[in-house]
Design a protein around this motif. Structure first.
Motif, PDB file in Angstrom:
ATOM      1  N   ILE A  91      -1.728  -3.732  -2.416  1.00  0.00           N
ATOM      2  CA  ILE A  91      -0.941  -2.905  -1.491  1.00  0.00           C
ATOM      3  C   ILE A  91       0.465  -2.747  -2.075  1.00  0.00           C
ATOM      4  CG2 ILE A  91       0.059  -2.819   0.831  1.00  0.00           C
ATOM      5  CD1 ILE A  91      -2.250  -4.797   1.639  1.00  0.00           C
ATOM      6  N   THR A  92       0.957  -1.513  -2.140  1.00  0.00           N
ATOM      7  CA  THR A  92       2.354  -1.293  -2.513  1.00  0.00           C
ATOM      8  C   THR A  92       3.108  -0.832  -1.267  1.00  0.00           C
ATOM      9  OG1 THR A  92       1.674  -0.649  -4.723  1.00  0.00           O
ATOM     10  CG2 THR A  92       3.938  -0.115  -4.097  1.00  0.00           C
ATOM     11  N   LEU A  93       4.164  -1.568  -0.953  1.00  0.00           N
ATOM     12  CA  LEU A  93       4.969  -1.280   0.235  1.00  0.00           C
ATOM     13  C   LEU A  93       6.248  -0.575  -0.212  1.00  0.00           C
ATOM     14  CD1 LEU A  93       6.018  -1.726   3.173  1.00  0.00           C
ATOM     15  CD2 LEU A  93       6.575  -4.073   2.512  1.00  0.00           C
ATOM     16  N   PHE A  94       6.448   0.629   0.289  1.00  0.00           N
ATOM     17  CA  PHE A  94       7.643   1.405  -0.047  1.00  0.00           C
ATOM     18  C   PHE A  94       8.631   1.253   1.108  1.00  0.00           C
ATOM     19  CE2 PHE A  94       4.182   3.125  -2.402  1.00  0.00           C
ATOM     20  CZ  PHE A  94       4.717   3.499  -3.626  1.00  0.00           C
ATOM     21  N   GLN A  95       9.807   0.712   0.794  1.00  0.00           N
ATOM     22  CA  GLN A  95      10.752   0.438   1.881  1.00  0.00           C
ATOM     23  C   GLN A  95      12.184   0.375   1.360  1.00  0.00           C
ATOM     24  OE1 GLN A  95      10.068  -3.356   3.679  1.00  0.00           O
ATOM     25  NE2 GLN A  95      10.122  -4.498   1.787  1.00  0.00           N
ATOM     26  N   PHE A  96      13.134   0.348   2.316  1.00  0.00           N
ATOM     27  CA  PHE A  96      14.544   0.238   1.961  1.00  0.00           C
ATOM     28  C   PHE A  96      14.794  -1.110   1.276  1.00  0.00           C
ATOM     29  CE2 PHE A  96      14.630   2.889   5.894  1.00  0.00           C
ATOM     30  CZ  PHE A  96      15.243   4.008   5.377  1.00  0.00           C
ATOM     31  N   PRO A  97      15.842  -1.187   0.425  1.00  0.00           N
ATOM     32  CA  PRO A  97      16.218  -2.494  -0.140  1.00  0.00           C
ATOM     33  C   PRO A  97      16.872  -3.374   0.924  1.00  0.00           C
ATOM     34  CG  PRO A  97      17.673  -0.744  -0.964  1.00  0.00           C
ATOM     35  CD  PRO A  97      16.673  -0.079  -0.065  1.00  0.00           C
ATOM     36  N   ARG A 106       2.924 -10.618   5.552  1.00  0.00           N
ATOM     37  CA  ARG A 106       3.059 -12.052   5.256  1.00  0.00           C
ATOM     38  C   ARG A 106       2.263 -12.901   6.244  1.00  0.00           C
ATOM     39  NH1 ARG A 106       8.413 -13.856   2.507  1.00  0.00           N
ATOM     40  NH2 ARG A 106       8.578 -12.257   0.932  1.00  0.00           N
ATOM     41  N   LEU A 107       2.350 -12.554   7.529  1.00  0.00           N
ATOM     42  CA  LEU A 107       1.585 -13.317   8.533  1.00  0.00           C
ATOM     43  C   LEU A 107       0.088 -13.216   8.263  1.00  0.00           C
ATOM     44  CD1 LEU A 107       3.459 -12.408  11.879  1.00  0.00           C
ATOM     45  CD2 LEU A 107       3.380 -14.655  10.766  1.00  0.00           C
ATOM     46  N   SER A 108      -0.340 -12.076   7.710  1.00  0.00           N
ATOM     47  CA  SER A 108      -1.769 -11.856   7.466  1.00  0.00           C
ATOM     48  C   SER A 108      -2.224 -12.456   6.150  1.00  0.00           C
ATOM     49  CB  SER A 108      -2.074 -10.357   7.441  1.00  0.00           C
ATOM     50  OG  SER A 108      -1.657  -9.767   8.638  1.00  0.00           O
ATOM     51  N   GLY A 109      -1.275 -12.877   5.319  1.00  0.00           N
ATOM     52  CA  GLY A 109      -1.623 -13.448   4.028  1.00  0.00           C
ATOM     53  C   GLY A 109      -2.100 -12.402   3.025  1.00  0.00           C
ATOM     54  N   LEU A 110      -1.734 -11.149   3.226  1.00  0.00           N
ATOM     55  CA  LEU A 110      -2.155 -10.093   2.294  1.00  0.00           C
ATOM     56  C   LEU A 110      -1.213 -10.051   1.088  1.00  0.00           C
ATOM     57  CD1 LEU A 110      -2.934  -7.241   4.839  1.00  0.00           C
ATOM     58  CD2 LEU A 110      -4.591  -8.469   3.414  1.00  0.00           C
ATOM     59  N   GLU A 111      -1.794  -9.799  -0.082  1.00  0.00           N
ATOM     60  CA  GLU A 111      -0.948  -9.661  -1.275  1.00  0.00           C
ATOM     61  C   GLU A 111      -0.394  -8.252  -1.334  1.00  0.00           C
ATOM     62  OE1 GLU A 111      -2.139 -10.847  -5.219  1.00  0.00           O
ATOM     63  OE2 GLU A 111      -3.363 -12.420  -4.286  1.00  0.00           O
ATOM     64  N   TYR A 112       0.863  -8.139  -1.718  1.00  0.00           N
ATOM     65  CA  TYR A 112       1.477  -6.812  -1.798  1.00  0.00           C
ATOM     66  C   TYR A 112       2.615  -6.848  -2.797  1.00  0.00           C
ATOM     67  CZ  TYR A 112       5.202  -8.863   1.011  1.00  0.00           C
ATOM     68  OH  TYR A 112       6.226  -9.663   1.454  1.00  0.00           O
ATOM     69  N   GLN A 113       2.984  -5.661  -3.241  1.00  0.00           N
ATOM     70  CA  GLN A 113       4.203  -5.559  -4.051  1.00  0.00           C
ATOM     71  C   GLN A 113       5.122  -4.556  -3.370  1.00  0.00           C
ATOM     72  OE1 GLN A 113       2.544  -4.294  -7.779  1.00  0.00           O
ATOM     73  NE2 GLN A 113       2.297  -2.162  -7.130  1.00  0.00           N
ATOM     74  N   VAL A 114       6.418  -4.690  -3.652  1.00  0.00           N
ATOM     75  CA  VAL A 114       7.404  -3.846  -2.964  1.00  0.00           C
ATOM     76  C   VAL A 114       8.016  -2.869  -3.951  1.00  0.00           C
ATOM     77  CG1 VAL A 114       9.675  -3.858  -1.837  1.00  0.00           C
ATOM     78  CG2 VAL A 114       7.973  -5.582  -1.220  1.00  0.00           C
ATOM     79  N   GLN A 115       8.157  -1.637  -3.520  1.00  0.00           N
ATOM     80  CA  GLN A 115       8.947  -0.664  -4.274  1.00  0.00           C
ATOM     81  C   GLN A 115      10.077  -0.175  -3.364  1.00  0.00           C
ATOM     82  OE1 GLN A 115       6.485   1.522  -6.898  1.00  0.00           O
ATOM     83  NE2 GLN A 115       7.926   3.246  -6.964  1.00  0.00           N
ATOM     84  N   HIS A 116      11.312  -0.334  -3.844  1.00  0.00           N
ATOM     85  CA  HIS A 116      12.445   0.053  -2.998  1.00  0.00           C
ATOM     86  C   HIS A 116      12.728   1.550  -3.093  1.00  0.00           C
ATOM     87  CE1 HIS A 116      13.866  -4.358  -3.122  1.00  0.00           C
ATOM     88  NE2 HIS A 116      13.263  -4.092  -1.976  1.00  0.00           N
ATOM     89  N   LEU A 139      -5.069  -1.510   7.917  1.00  0.00           N
ATOM     90  CA  LEU A 139      -5.204  -2.734   7.100  1.00  0.00           C
ATOM     91  C   LEU A 139      -6.067  -3.773   7.821  1.00  0.00           C
ATOM     92  CD1 LEU A 139      -1.604  -3.177   5.600  1.00  0.00           C
ATOM     93  CD2 LEU A 139      -3.628  -2.197   4.501  1.00  0.00           C
ATOM     94  N   GLN A 140      -5.899  -3.845   9.146  1.00  0.00           N
ATOM     95  CA  GLN A 140      -6.722  -4.819   9.903  1.00  0.00           C
ATOM     96  C   GLN A 140      -8.196  -4.445   9.787  1.00  0.00           C
ATOM     97  OE1 GLN A 140      -4.218  -7.348  12.725  1.00  0.00           O
ATOM     98  NE2 GLN A 140      -4.695  -5.524  13.916  1.00  0.00           N
ATOM     99  N   ASP A 141      -8.499  -3.145   9.859  1.00  0.00           N
ATOM    100  CA  ASP A 141      -9.897  -2.694   9.730  1.00  0.00           C
ATOM    101  C   ASP A 141     -10.412  -2.972   8.324  1.00  0.00           C
ATOM    102  OD1 ASP A 141      -9.886  -1.824  12.259  1.00  0.00           O
ATOM    103  OD2 ASP A 141      -9.828   0.324  11.814  1.00  0.00           O
ATOM    104  N   ARG A 142      -9.597  -2.572   7.327  1.00  0.00           N
ATOM    105  CA  ARG A 142     -10.024  -2.660   5.930  1.00  0.00           C
ATOM    106  C   ARG A 142     -10.270  -4.099   5.494  1.00  0.00           C
ATOM    107  NH1 ARG A 142      -7.982   1.270   1.306  1.00  0.00           N
ATOM    108  NH2 ARG A 142      -7.763   2.638   3.098  1.00  0.00           N
ATOM    109  N   TYR A 143      -9.407  -5.020   5.944  1.00  0.00           N
ATOM    110  CA  TYR A 143      -9.523  -6.408   5.479  1.00  0.00           C
ATOM    111  C   TYR A 143     -10.072  -7.341   6.557  1.00  0.00           C
ATOM    112  CZ  TYR A 143      -6.741  -4.648   1.603  1.00  0.00           C
ATOM    113  OH  TYR A 143      -6.304  -3.924   0.527  1.00  0.00           O
ATOM    114  N   ALA A 144     -10.635  -6.755   7.616  1.00  0.00           N
ATOM    115  CA  ALA A 144     -11.237  -7.538   8.707  1.00  0.00           C
ATOM    116  C   ALA A 144     -10.291  -8.630   9.208  1.00  0.00           C
ATOM    117  CB  ALA A 144     -12.578  -8.128   8.259  1.00  0.00           C
ATOM    118  N   LEU A 145      -9.072  -8.184   9.561  1.00  0.00           N
ATOM    119  CA  LEU A 145      -8.042  -9.116  10.042  1.00  0.00           C
ATOM    120  C   LEU A 145      -7.780  -8.843  11.505  1.00  0.00           C
ATOM    121  CD1 LEU A 145      -5.307  -8.342   7.423  1.00  0.00           C
ATOM    122  CD2 LEU A 145      -6.485 -10.515   7.615  1.00  0.00           C
ATOM    123  N   ASP A 146      -7.322  -9.855  12.224  1.00  0.00           N
ATOM    124  CA  ASP A 146      -6.861  -9.594  13.589  1.00  0.00           C
ATOM    125  C   ASP A 146      -5.867 -10.676  13.974  1.00  0.00           C
ATOM    126  OD1 ASP A 146      -6.412  -8.908  16.160  1.00  0.00           O
ATOM    127  OD2 ASP A 146      -8.493  -9.096  16.846  1.00  0.00           O
TER     128      ASP A 146
END
Ligand SMILES: N[C@@H](CCC(=O)N[C@@H](CS)C(=O)NCC(=O)O)C(=O)O
Length: 232
Positions: A2-8, A28-38, A70-77
């Motif tokens: 997952i790439t998260l695009f967000q403000f710095p 973070r609460l879901s334990g999903l791996e992601y990278q950030v692009q500012h 994301l909850q659907d895709r990774y079977a999270l709740d």
């Protein structure tokens, strides 16, 4: 991935946008791996706002849409431990934070002069100097229009502060003496609540809303608890 695009980051919080902070807290609460692009320009997002994500080549925008997908895709709740009443509370808390308290934060940051003087030099720093004043005028005009659309611009400053007080009283009452809005463990509402409360309580910004939120001892302790659990 997952790439998260967000403000710095700014103002001593991981994200100056309650929505970006909500989504990263959820990841973070879901334990999903992601990278950030500012990014500093929300117009680069498919819905003209930040955050958005790219996941397996697909672009998703809007925190509620992203979280559901994301909850659907990774079977999270994150709300799996809640009963129907608890799930209802989680949706209500999220809506209060996203749709009411955050627009009030935006008002006191961007439209009130004292807030504007603090945010403009930091949040517009990537805008080329010669056009910065014009961009500032356009952003404030857009925000004023959004306030009008929500019916908030018809109210006096004191009335807006009273609305904020009611929202904070409600959050304080719903949290009570529990560690998290989800009870013993954080739920989806904790992502939304931390996104806004960190921006009011832990941020170095000084607006009337920041000062008001810091009066709530339980919400202060909650913000610090979430920061400790999710961000250290
Ligand atoms: N409903 C959206 C709201 C996102 C949002 O309002 N983001 C703000 C930053 S806090 C933004 O990008 N505003 C820029 C603009 O509206 O031009 C979500 O949940 O993601």
């Amino acid at each position: 991935m997952i790439t998260l695009f967000q403000f710095p980051p700014a103002f001593n919080v991981p994200n100056v946008s309650p929505f970006c902070l909500k989504l990263e807290t959820f990841l973070r609460l879901s334990g999903l791996e992601y990278q950030v692009q500012h990014l500093s320009d929300p117009r680069k997002g498919p819905k003209g706002k930040l955050p958005f994500v790219k996941v397996d080549g697909q672009t998703l925008a809007d925190t509620e849409v992203i979280i559901r997908e994301l909850q659907d895709r990774y079977a999270l709740d994150l709300d799996a431990g809640l009963d129907a009443r608890g799930r209802g509370w989680a949706v209500s808390i999220t809506r209060l934070c996203d749709e009411h308290l955050t627009p009030l934060l935006v008002y006191f940051r961007w439209l009130e002069e004292a807030g504007w003087r603090q945010v403009a030099p930091v949040l517009l720093r990537d805008v080329p100097g010669p056009v910065r004043p014009l961009v500032g005028v356009l952003i404030r005009r857009k925000i004023r229009g959004e306030m009008r659309g929500r019916g908030l611009d018809a109210h006096s400053r004191d009335e807006l502060l009273t609305f904020a007080r009611q929202d904070l009283d409600a959050l304080d009452g719903m949290l009570g003496d529990l560690p998290y809005f989800g009870g013993a463990q954080p739920c989806s509402a904790d992502a939304a609540a931390y996104g806004i409360l960190a921006n009011l309580i832990l941020s170095t910004l000084e607006t009337p809303l920041n000062h008001m939120a810091r009066e709530y001892e339980r919400l202060v302790a909650y913000s610090e608890r979430m920061q400790q659990r999710v961000w250290t």
